[in-house]
Scaffold this active site. Structure first.
Site, short mmCIF file in Angstrom:
data_model
loop_
_atom_site.label_atom_id
_atom_site.label_comp_id
_atom_site.label_asym_id
_atom_site.label_seq_id
_atom_site.Cartn_x
_atom_site.Cartn_y
_atom_site.Cartn_z
CB CYS A 139 91.18 47.12 -28.39
SG CYS A 139 90.26 46.09 -26.85
CG HIS A 270 88.56 47.27 -34.02
ND1 HIS A 270 89.93 47.02 -33.35
CD2 HIS A 270 87.90 47.67 -32.81
CE1 HIS A 270 89.75 46.84 -31.97
NE2 HIS A 270 88.48 47.36 -31.87
CG HIS A 307 88.78 42.11 -29.25
ND1 HIS A 307 90.00 42.47 -29.56
CD2 HIS A 307 88.10 43.02 -28.97
CE1 HIS A 307 90.00 43.51 -29.41
NE2 HIS A 307 89.09 44.35 -29.29
#
Length: 379
Positions: A139, A270, A307
């Site tokens: 990620c 994040h 995400h």
């Protein structure tokens, strides 16, 4: 050494270009909708943050490549990058063209092995012959790509670097998250006491990097300056983040940028909305920033985009640039009860005017692959 960003672009479930995306973010809109890519019959979760680009609802191959090419082309056009430039392309992705492989395996959609690499498609779209390097660093992939591009420019290997990130929702990753999440979220709610987990989103972003001297010589407007990218790889656990590893990446970014915690004005967190990730990020930021942790205003944009996996770091970079330029920080949607570990942090839950110069963008991935970018621009 710092580098000028002369072009930027992004695509998410909130819009086809960075302006539309940013307006939607500031309005608190959500890209969440019923899953389109495939049937949700076998999953507990029914929602995702998908780009609505499937005529008739039919999924197709090479969507990640299409999104990447769109973003890179838009950034290159904004930067007015010459096609004969001494340029490298560095792409960060978590899943690459996994969805294309799934369609090949399940319904026989035609594909060739070379289509799994982005180089041919990107150069065909740009009418160039740039070398393309792809990183699959979970990620934080596109933020790591930013660090690698910075190294290339510093070493003099290239005069320009295009940094891209892309990912689309895949059935196998959707299923993995559906099993890993201890509960089944209906939306992403970062830093909320009642957060239940992460949902996937489609996304792509790109920026063009060059030296300030190069930008000045070309007369290219500078959108922002990349002050530094700090990285760490703690390998502490396959999925559970380690606050110490995250803290090292933040400290590395500050050291490389020559800044102190109190210098940071805004942070793109994040913020995945999972119990462990949000707790670890909050603990790491308080460990590094100490009494200054309440100073920067913080946005957790995954509450609206989902995400976007390997693209998420660069989506945060482009959003941070827009936030400073427009003087407005998007909200963190769904934040109703701030989790105890984040009570000292200034996480905004409504669009907030900011007079910012320095932005921090966090990106953390499975296996403890962490990257933190520091940007500077005049508001």
């Amino acid at each position: 050494m710092t580098y000028a960003i002369t072009g930027s672009a992004m695509k998410t479930s909130l819009g086809e270009d960075k302006c539309t995306c940013f307006e939607s973010l500031c309005s608190g809109h959500s890209g969440r909708k019923r899953l389109q890519s495939f049937t949700a019959d076998h999953f507990n979760v029914r929602n995702a943050y998908e780009i609505d680009d499937r005529p008739g609802g039919i999924d197709r191959a090479l969507r990640a490549t299409e999104l990447l090419c769109d973003a890179v082309q838009a950034a290159v056009q904004e930067a007015a990058l010459p096609p004969d430039a001494r340029c490298v392309v560095v792409v960060g992705t978590g899943l690459r063209e996994l969805r294309t492989l799934e369609l090949f395996w399940t319904v026989g959609t035609p594909m060739t092995i070379d289509q799994l690499h982005f180089e041919r498609a990107l150069n065909r779209r740009l009418h160039t012959s740039f070398p393309v390097i792809t990183l699959a660093n979970a990620c934080s992939a596109s933020s790591f790509a930013l660090a690698v591009a910075e190294d290339f420019l510093r070493d003099g290997a290239f005069d320009f670097a295009i940094v891209g990130g892309c990912d689309t929702i895949t059935k196998s990753m959707f299923g993995l998250l559906d099993r890993v999440n201890p509960s089944h979220p209906d939306a992403v709610r970062p830093f909320d006491r009642d957060r239940r987990g992460v949902l996937m989103g489609d996304g792509a972003a790109a920026v063009v990097l060059e030296s300030r001297a190069s930008a000045n010589a070309r007369g290219a407007p500078v959108l922002a300056t990349l002050r530094a990218v700090g990285t760490s790889c703690d390998a502490a656990h396959e999925t559970a983040p380690d606050p110490a590893g995250i803290a090292r990446a933040i400290e590395d970014a500050y050291q490389r940028a020559g800044l102190a915690p109190e210098d940071i004005d805004i942070i793109m967190a994040h913020g995945t909305g999972t119990p462990l990730n949000d707790k670890a990020e909050a603990e790491a930021m308080q460990r590094v920033m100490r009494q200054h942790v309440s100073h920067p205003r913080i946005c957790a944009m995954k509450s609206m985009t989902g995400h976007t996996s390997g693209a998420s770091g660069l989506v945060g970079v482009v959003t941070a640039i827009e936030a400073i330029e427009c003087g407005m920080l998007p909200p963190t949607v769904g934040l109703e009860h701030l989790m105890p570990e984040a009570r000292a942090m200034n996480i905004v839950n409504e669009a907030t005017p900011v007079n910012a110069r320095l932005a921090q963008v966090n990106a953390f991935g499975f296996g403890g692959v962490n990257a933190v970018a520091i940007l500077e621009c005049e508001s």
